[in-house]
Design a protein around this motif. Structure first.
Motif, PDB file in Angstrom:
ATOM      1  N   ASN A  81      30.931  26.478  35.731  1.00  0.00           N
ATOM      2  CA  ASN A  81      32.152  26.029  36.431  1.00  0.00           C
ATOM      3  C   ASN A  81      32.734  27.126  37.315  1.00  0.00           C
ATOM      4  OD1 ASN A  81      32.078  23.505  35.015  1.00  0.00           O
ATOM      5  ND2 ASN A  81      32.975  24.527  33.251  1.00  0.00           N
ATOM      6  N   ALA A  82      31.889  27.725  38.117  1.00  0.00           N
ATOM      7  CA  ALA A  82      32.301  28.890  38.902  1.00  0.00           C
ATOM      8  C   ALA A  82      33.027  28.493  40.189  1.00  0.00           C
ATOM      9  CB  ALA A  82      31.083  29.739  39.242  1.00  0.00           C
ATOM     10  N   TRP A  83      34.019  29.274  40.527  1.00  0.00           N
ATOM     11  CA  TRP A  83      34.772  29.121  41.780  1.00  0.00           C
ATOM     12  C   TRP A  83      34.852  30.474  42.458  1.00  0.00           C
ATOM     13  CZ3 TRP A  83      37.253  24.628  43.666  1.00  0.00           C
ATOM     14  CH2 TRP A  83      37.168  23.516  42.812  1.00  0.00           C
ATOM     15  N   LEU A  84      34.738  30.492  43.774  1.00  0.00           N
ATOM     16  CA  LEU A  84      34.841  31.736  44.539  1.00  0.00           C
ATOM     17  C   LEU A  84      35.745  31.490  45.736  1.00  0.00           C
ATOM     18  CD1 LEU A  84      32.136  34.303  45.326  1.00  0.00           C
ATOM     19  CD2 LEU A  84      33.414  33.334  47.226  1.00  0.00           C
ATOM     20  N   ARG A  85      36.618  32.455  46.031  1.00  0.00           N
ATOM     21  CA  ARG A  85      37.572  32.305  47.125  1.00  0.00           C
ATOM     22  C   ARG A  85      37.651  33.583  47.951  1.00  0.00           C
ATOM     23  NH1 ARG A  85      39.863  30.420  42.440  1.00  0.00           N
ATOM     24  NH2 ARG A  85      40.311  28.175  42.381  1.00  0.00           N
ATOM     25  N   MET A  86      37.884  33.418  49.225  1.00  0.00           N
ATOM     26  CA  MET A  86      38.215  34.518  50.108  1.00  0.00           C
ATOM     27  C   MET A  86      39.712  34.464  50.354  1.00  0.00           C
ATOM     28  SD  MET A  86      35.415  36.092  50.785  1.00  0.00           S
ATOM     29  CE  MET A  86      36.060  37.084  52.133  1.00  0.00           C
ATOM     30  N   GLY A 115      30.496  25.963  42.177  1.00  0.00           N
ATOM     31  CA  GLY A 115      29.135  25.659  41.785  1.00  0.00           C
ATOM     32  C   GLY A 115      28.916  26.077  40.344  1.00  0.00           C
ATOM     33  N   ALA A 116      27.773  25.700  39.792  1.00  0.00           N
ATOM     34  CA  ALA A 116      27.475  26.061  38.409  1.00  0.00           C
ATOM     35  C   ALA A 116      27.256  27.559  38.266  1.00  0.00           C
ATOM     36  CB  ALA A 116      26.241  25.306  37.935  1.00  0.00           C
ATOM     37  N   ILE A 117      26.521  28.129  39.227  1.00  0.00           N
ATOM     38  CA  ILE A 117      26.213  29.555  39.207  1.00  0.00           C
ATOM     39  C   ILE A 117      26.421  30.126  40.604  1.00  0.00           C
ATOM     40  CG2 ILE A 117      24.456  31.312  38.752  1.00  0.00           C
ATOM     41  CD1 ILE A 117      23.037  29.269  36.966  1.00  0.00           C
ATOM     42  N   ILE A 118      27.188  31.186  40.695  1.00  0.00           N
ATOM     43  CA  ILE A 118      27.411  31.867  41.964  1.00  0.00           C
ATOM     44  C   ILE A 118      27.090  33.346  41.761  1.00  0.00           C
ATOM     45  CG2 ILE A 118      29.072  32.473  43.767  1.00  0.00           C
ATOM     46  CD1 ILE A 118      30.681  30.007  43.030  1.00  0.00           C
ATOM     47  N   THR A 119      26.275  33.904  42.645  1.00  0.00           N
ATOM     48  CA  THR A 119      25.923  35.325  42.564  1.00  0.00           C
ATOM     49  C   THR A 119      26.439  36.050  43.795  1.00  0.00           C
ATOM     50  OG1 THR A 119      23.905  34.800  41.323  1.00  0.00           O
ATOM     51  CG2 THR A 119      24.046  36.992  42.319  1.00  0.00           C
ATOM     52  N   TYR A 120      27.217  37.099  43.568  1.00  0.00           N
ATOM     53  CA  TYR A 120      27.781  37.896  44.652  1.00  0.00           C
ATOM     54  C   TYR A 120      27.088  39.247  44.686  1.00  0.00           C
ATOM     55  CZ  TYR A 120      31.230  40.727  47.207  1.00  0.00           C
ATOM     56  OH  TYR A 120      31.848  41.576  48.099  1.00  0.00           O
ATOM     57  N   ASP A 121      26.414  39.537  45.783  1.00  0.00           N
ATOM     58  CA  ASP A 121      25.738  40.815  45.967  1.00  0.00           C
ATOM     59  C   ASP A 121      26.685  41.757  46.696  1.00  0.00           C
ATOM     60  OD1 ASP A 121      24.117  42.966  46.865  1.00  0.00           O
ATOM     61  OD2 ASP A 121      22.334  41.691  46.803  1.00  0.00           O
ATOM     62  N   GLN A 122      27.207  42.733  45.986  1.00  0.00           N
ATOM     63  CA  GLN A 122      28.200  43.643  46.556  1.00  0.00           C
ATOM     64  C   GLN A 122      27.611  44.541  47.634  1.00  0.00           C
ATOM     65  OE1 GLN A 122      29.189  45.308  42.650  1.00  0.00           O
ATOM     66  NE2 GLN A 122      31.248  44.533  42.869  1.00  0.00           N
ATOM     67  N   LYS A 123      26.326  44.893  47.500  1.00  0.00           N
ATOM     68  CA  LYS A 123      25.706  45.809  48.456  1.00  0.00           C
ATOM     69  C   LYS A 123      25.639  45.227  49.852  1.00  0.00           C
ATOM     70  CE  LYS A 123      22.663  48.827  45.745  1.00  0.00           C
ATOM     71  NZ  LYS A 123      21.242  49.189  45.500  1.00  0.00           N
ATOM     72  N   VAL A 124      25.158  43.991  49.938  1.00  0.00           N
ATOM     73  CA  VAL A 124      24.944  43.373  51.248  1.00  0.00           C
ATOM     74  C   VAL A 124      25.979  42.302  51.567  1.00  0.00           C
ATOM     75  CG1 VAL A 124      22.502  43.882  51.286  1.00  0.00           C
ATOM     76  CG2 VAL A 124      23.282  41.763  50.239  1.00  0.00           C
TER      77      VAL A 124
END
Length: 205
Positions: free
Chosen positions: A129-134, A146-155
């Motif tokens: 139950n992932a949520w991501l916001r700017m 989405g079910a799974i969200i992956t945030y790559d901090q490097k790029v």
């Protein structure tokens, strides 16, 4: 259907998150120590042999501007000076994430049932139950779920996977939802929010 199969939509969000020259998560964060704290009402256990620390009770993980809040956290040290952390949500509240981006007054925020931070790869994974916001100037401009969200901090990229066994109200299994707000449209909203805050402050004097 996982969003990764829709390359155009994924590319759009990748461009949005990485918009502008060299805009990434706050670079100075990588050089800061990882600090884990709790309210002290529950327990902290350290297994020296396994290099595993388990902290419970309103836990926070901080590294520079990065802040994760959760009910319970497990921290491992797979390599000397490199840390991985898994943060678990409360029974009635999700674990949360917040980090400043390498741009003035801009943050990335997320919440999920579980948050996994990999210090070696500098990736943060939000599971369940992932949520991501700017957020720009205090105003939410773009968001995704989405079910799974992956945030790559490097790029400074985000990858979505829509498959999940359970979801919260408003989220359809197997579906990813993205909402984009043009940068030009977010500016008036931010100005309006600032104006409202100033008016409220003036009324309280």
């Amino acid at each position: 259907m996982p969003l990764r199969r829709h390359s155009s939509a994924l590319a759009l969000f990748t461009l949005l998150v990485g918009m502008g020259p060299a805009v990434h998560a706050e670079k100075a964060d990588r050089q800061q120590p990882l600090v884990v704290e709790s309210d002290g009402k529950q327990s902290a256990q350290v297994d020296l042999a396994r290099k595993l620390t388990v902290v419970s009770g309103n836990v926070s993980i901080a590294q520079g501007s990065m802040l994760i809040r959760a009910d319970r956290v497990e921290v491992r040290e797979p390599q000397d000076g490199v840390y991985n952390a898994v943060a678990y949500s409360w029974p009635s509240q999700q674990a949360t994430f917040r980090q400043k981006r390498d741009r003035d007054n801009e943050f990335i925020e997320a919440q999920a049932d579980r948050i996994e931070y990999d210090g070696a790869t500098e990736k943060v994974k939000f599971l369940g139950n992932a949520w991501l916001r700017m957020r720009r100037a205090g105003v939410v401009t773009d968001e995704a779920s989405g079910a799974i969200i992956t945030y790559d901090q490097k790029v400074d990229t985000v990858i979505f996977d829509g498959e999940a066994p359970t979801v919260k109200p408003g989220v359809v299994p197997g579906k990813v939802r993205l909402v984009f707000t043009p940068r030009s449209a977010s500016a008036p909203a931010a100005a309006s929010a600032a104006s409202s805050g100033a008016s409220a402050a003036g009324a309280g004097q």
